[in-house]
Design an enzyme around this catalytic site. Structure first.
Site, PDB file in Angstrom:
ATOM      1  N   GLU A  59     -15.806   2.804   5.997  1.00 21.97           N
ATOM      2  CA  GLU A  59     -16.262   4.194   6.417  1.00 21.97           C
ATOM      3  C   GLU A  59     -17.883   4.327   7.430  1.00 21.97           C
ATOM      4  OE1 GLU A  59     -13.527   7.251   4.954  1.00 21.97           O
ATOM      5  OE2 GLU A  59     -14.960   8.884   6.243  1.00 21.97           O
ATOM      6  N   ASP A  88     -13.372   9.727  -2.364  1.00 23.58           N
ATOM      7  CA  ASP A  88     -12.263   9.760  -1.834  1.00 23.58           C
ATOM      8  C   ASP A  88     -11.456   8.674  -1.897  1.00 23.58           C
ATOM      9  OD1 ASP A  88     -13.668  12.475  -0.658  1.00 23.58           O
ATOM     10  OD2 ASP A  88     -13.597  11.490   1.402  1.00 23.58           O
ATOM     11  N   TYR A 121     -22.957  16.987   7.121  1.00 25.83           N
ATOM     12  CA  TYR A 121     -22.574  16.237   6.025  1.00 25.83           C
ATOM     13  C   TYR A 121     -24.020  15.248   6.339  1.00 25.83           C
ATOM     14  CZ  TYR A 121     -20.893  13.088   3.045  1.00 25.83           C
ATOM     15  OH  TYR A 121     -20.216  12.214   1.585  1.00 25.83           O
TER      16      TYR A 121
HETATM   17  C1  GLA Z   1     -16.037  13.896   1.699  1.00 28.27           C
HETATM   18  C2  GLA Z   1     -16.931  12.586   1.452  1.00 28.27           C
HETATM   19  C3  GLA Z   1     -17.049  12.480  -0.089  1.00 28.27           C
HETATM   20  C4  GLA Z   1     -17.871  13.166  -0.908  1.00 28.27           C
HETATM   21  C5  GLA Z   1     -17.441  14.766  -0.433  1.00 28.27           C
HETATM   22  C6  GLA Z   1     -18.637  15.797  -1.471  1.00 28.27           C
HETATM   23  O1  GLA Z   1     -14.598  14.521   0.861  1.00 28.27           O
HETATM   24  O2  GLA Z   1     -15.975  11.971   1.902  1.00 28.27           O
HETATM   25  O3  GLA Z   1     -17.872  11.464  -0.066  1.00 28.27           O
HETATM   26  O4  GLA Z   1     -19.575  12.964  -0.041  1.00 28.27           O
HETATM   27  O5  GLA Z   1     -17.566  14.851   0.875  1.00 28.27           O
HETATM   28  O6  GLA Z   1     -17.924  15.988  -2.425  1.00 28.27           O
END
Ligand code: GLA
Length: 385
Positions: free
Chosen positions: A163, A175, A227
């Protein structure tokens, strides 16, 4: 799409390739109970795997190439080693598959060519980690097909690399860890620095509780860029503070750390991460003491911190949280990366429908498109199946 997701993957495989799959693997979506934007700060998270799954049916493919069909898209995608070895060459949903091939090859593994068929019950774009589910199910299928020597505790990092480095999304390790290592009836307490895990019993049924998940259906507004911006801001703050990561700032040192930062926005970002790590630890302590009902205020405080300090919520998710709390939820928060996605609410099982109805009514009053609602229990991570 109707029918059992595993049956759909097998049926898709037969129809597309006129052959039987040799292996079938399933990987779940996830929600994060608490610990948001802490993973890439080397901190703590507490996600759990969902009963919704993505299933990959696969068999060896001719000529060392990969052909992938997904029920999301009639057209299969085909690629060879040249495309897999060049991050970004394969795009769209198939990039997650090519990314896994890339990550395995980059780790020096001899990835077998394969035909794959993918079916999924994990909604795409809802913040329930449909991407980690597809990566992990594909990785498991390729490891199995190739008889590759790769212990499961290495799977999350490799799926994350797919990813980060192939797809190009700078996400953390949460995740993929939840999706691979989740266990039925448990939340996964993960130290994102050491990658140590502890399975924390989270038996909602026994406690008369339910977790209601509300899909905010909010359009993702600039989620990727925001993000990445949050991540950069945390990394810059850690550098200013002279620590490897914000995980190294204990909550007791927060005020001193904030005093050393010279802009208010960065101070808010740091305050979120430092207090959120502590909220994860406090939540784990309550769950270990069999006090699941009492974690509600920590969930709600996490939401306030994401809304006011990390500034990653949107009106739809704030509305869902407020309406759930007003209808009697013990606690509620946005879960996942932010700017839309899902909200989770901890409710008495008997109240789940009433809370869902209250959220739906609040949405209608605000003129938002109706939310999706479902109750979930912690489920198993990747399984053969
Ligand atoms: C997404 C990212 C995770 C994490 C969350 C926030 O889901 O994939 O790695 O950073 O955001 O907690």
């Amino acid at each position: 799409m109707s029918g059992d997701v595993a049956d759909r993957a097998t049926a898709g495989f037969r129809q597309r390739y006129d052959a039987e799959p040799a292996v079938r693997w399933a990987a779940p979506g996830r929600v994060n109970l608490i610990g948001e934007h802490t993973d890439y700060n080397d901190g703590f998270v507490l996600p759990f795997a969902l009963p919704l799954r993505t299933v990959v049916a696969a068999a060896p493919g001719p000529d060392g190439r990969w052909t992938v069909w997904s029920e999301l898209d009639d057209e299969p995608v085909e690629f060879g080693a040249a495309e897999a070895d060049e991050p970004g060459r394969v795009d769209g949903w198939a990039a997650y598959v090519a990314g896994v091939v890339w990550a395995l090859r980059a780790a020096g593994l001899d990835v077998p060519g394969a035909r794959l068929a993918i079916a999924s019950d994990v909604p795409v774009g809802s913040g329930l980690s449909s991407s980690a589910a597809i990566e992990s199910a594909v990785l498991a299928a390729l490891v199995d097909l190739g008889g590759l020597d790769l212990p499961t505790d290495r799977w999350p990092r490799l799926a994350q690399r797919a990813e980060n480095d192939y797809v190009g999304a700078p996400t953390g390790i949460m995740d993929q860890s939840a999706v691979v290592r989740g266990r039925e009836g448990h939340a996964l307490f993960l130290d994102c620095r050491s990658e140590e895990v502890e399975q924390i019993p989270f038996d909602l049924d026994a406690a008369g509780l339910a977790v209601l998940v509300v899909d905010s259906r909010a359009p993702h507004r600039h989620a990727d860029g925001e993000y990445a911006a949050r991540r950069r801001s945390c990394e810059r703050a850690a550098a200013t503070l002279g620590v490897a990561a914000l995980r190294d700032v204990p909550v007791a040192d927060l005020d001193a750390a904030l005093a050393r930062l010279d802009d208010e926005e960065t101070r808010r970002r740091v305050r979120h991460v430092v207090t959120e790590n502590q909220r994860v630890l406090d939540t784990v302590a309550l769950l270990r003491a069999d006090r699941a009902r009492d974690i509600g205020p920590l969930l709600t405080a996490s939401h306030a911190s994401m809304r006011d300090d990390f500034e990653i919520t949107v009106p739809e998710v704030d509305t869902a949280v407020e309406a759930a709390l007003a209808a009697g939820a013990h606690g509620a928060r946005m879960t996942g990366g932010g700017f839309g996605g899902c909200v989770l609410a901890l409710v008495d099982a008997a109240d789940a429908d009433a809370v869902a109805d209250a959220v739906t009514a609040a949405y209608a009053e605000r003129g938002f498109a109706a939310p999706g609602t479902l109750t979930v229990l912690p489920a198993a991570g990747v399984t053969r199946g």
